[in-house]
Write a protein that holds these residues in place. Structure first.
Motif, PDB file in Angstrom:
ATOM      1  N   ALA A  98       1.015  -1.476  -0.203  1.00 26.86           N
ATOM      2  CA  ALA A  98      -0.302   0.414   0.142  1.00 26.86           C
ATOM      3  C   ALA A  98       0.211   1.629  -0.028  1.00 26.86           C
ATOM      4  N   TYR A  99       1.733   1.262   0.602  1.00 26.08           N
ATOM      5  CA  TYR A  99       2.722   2.250   0.766  1.00 26.08           C
ATOM      6  C   TYR A  99       3.679   2.763  -1.300  1.00 26.08           C
ATOM      7  N   ALA A 100       3.806   1.395  -1.309  1.00 30.48           N
ATOM      8  CA  ALA A 100       4.614   1.430  -2.958  1.00 30.48           C
ATOM      9  C   ALA A 100       3.962   1.974  -3.483  1.00 30.48           C
ATOM     10  N   ALA A 101       2.470   1.530  -3.521  1.00 26.85           N
ATOM     11  CA  ALA A 101       1.118   2.242  -4.355  1.00 26.85           C
ATOM     12  C   ALA A 101       1.435   3.643  -4.140  1.00 26.85           C
ATOM     13  N   ALA A 102       1.333   3.892  -2.916  1.00 26.02           N
ATOM     14  CA  ALA A 102       1.019   5.790  -2.841  1.00 26.02           C
ATOM     15  C   ALA A 102       2.286   6.352  -3.045  1.00 26.02           C
ATOM     16  N   ASN A 103       3.748   5.595  -3.792  1.00 28.01           N
ATOM     17  CA  ASN A 103       4.706   6.646  -3.812  1.00 28.01           C
ATOM     18  C   ASN A 103       5.343   6.147  -4.757  1.00 28.01           C
ATOM     19  N   PRO A 104       4.918   5.928  -6.077  1.00 33.74           N
ATOM     20  CA  PRO A 104       5.464   4.834  -7.372  1.00 33.74           C
ATOM     21  C   PRO A 104       6.866   5.772  -7.579  1.00 33.74           C
ATOM     22  N   GLY A 105       7.798   4.955  -7.798  1.00 31.89           N
ATOM     23  CA  GLY A 105       9.127   5.232  -8.175  1.00 31.89           C
ATOM     24  C   GLY A 105       9.740   5.710  -7.269  1.00 31.89           C
ATOM     25  N   GLY A 106      10.042   5.749  -6.247  1.00 29.41           N
ATOM     26  CA  GLY A 106      10.031   5.978  -4.942  1.00 29.41           C
ATOM     27  C   GLY A 106      11.761   4.514  -4.301  1.00 29.41           C
ATOM     28  N   GLY A 107      11.186   3.047  -5.152  1.00 24.22           N
ATOM     29  CA  GLY A 107      12.510   2.794  -5.027  1.00 24.22           C
ATOM     30  C   GLY A 107      13.823   3.236  -5.485  1.00 24.22           C
ATOM     31  N   GLY A 108      13.930   3.563  -6.019  1.00 24.12           N
ATOM     32  CA  GLY A 108      15.805   4.119  -6.413  1.00 24.12           C
ATOM     33  C   GLY A 108      16.506   3.320  -7.538  1.00 24.12           C
ATOM     34  N   GLY A 109      15.523   1.968  -7.306  1.00 30.49           N
ATOM     35  CA  GLY A 109      16.826   0.596  -8.965  1.00 30.49           C
ATOM     36  C   GLY A 109      16.056   0.560  -9.438  1.00 30.49           C
ATOM     37  N   GLY A 110      15.374   1.427 -10.093  1.00 32.40           N
ATOM     38  CA  GLY A 110      14.749   1.662 -11.649  1.00 32.40           C
ATOM     39  C   GLY A 110      15.150   0.734 -12.597  1.00 32.40           C
ATOM     40  N   ALA A 111      14.665   0.489 -13.738  1.00 30.14           N
ATOM     41  CA  ALA A 111      15.154  -0.548 -14.990  1.00 30.14           C
ATOM     42  C   ALA A 111      16.608   0.453 -15.265  1.00 30.14           C
ATOM     43  N   ALA A 112      17.537   0.050 -15.658  1.00 32.24           N
ATOM     44  CA  ALA A 112      18.558   0.264 -16.864  1.00 32.24           C
ATOM     45  C   ALA A 112      18.349  -0.075 -17.841  1.00 32.24           C
TER      46      ALA A 112
END
Length: 112
Positions: A98-112
């Motif tokens: 639920a937290y991840a859905a509320a804050n998209p793109g916050g993971g910092g490990g995006g695809a290269a």
């Protein structure tokens, strides 16, 4: 008729000599923002140094309270006891998606 005009005179500092060192006068043109930034950097260094030595100082209190809260939140995460300040942490631990859905793109490990 006499050719007398107002004039001004003064001295312009180009170099400064202090304690055996010579440096340009531009060093003296420091704004308040630079002074505040340097002071805060010194306070942060003092807080980090005192925390490393284990000596409590007023500058290190925010870090000490933050660490204490994290330790308490970790202790009460798995038990039924709760209080107002730790409820958000427990909600996050119960459903991190639920937290991840509320804050998209916050993971910092995006695809290269």
């Amino acid at each position: 008729k006499l050719g007398i005009r107002p004039f001004s005179y003064g001295m312009e500092v180009e170099q400064v000599f202090q304690d055996g060192s010579v440096f340009p006068a531009a060093v003296l043109d420091i704004s308040d923002d630079v002074l505040i930034q340097k002071f805060m950097c010194g306070i942060a260094n003092m807080a980090a140094f005192s925390r490393e030595l284990g000596i409590p100082t007023e500058a290190g209190l925010p870090h000490a309270f933050g660490n204490a809260f994290r330790n308490i939140a970790a202790l009460v995460a798995d038990i039924d006891f709760t209080f107002k300040e730790v409820e958000e942490v427990k909600k996050f631990l119960a459903d991190p998606t639920a937290y991840a859905a509320a804050n998209p793109g916050g993971g910092g490990g995006g695809a290269a």
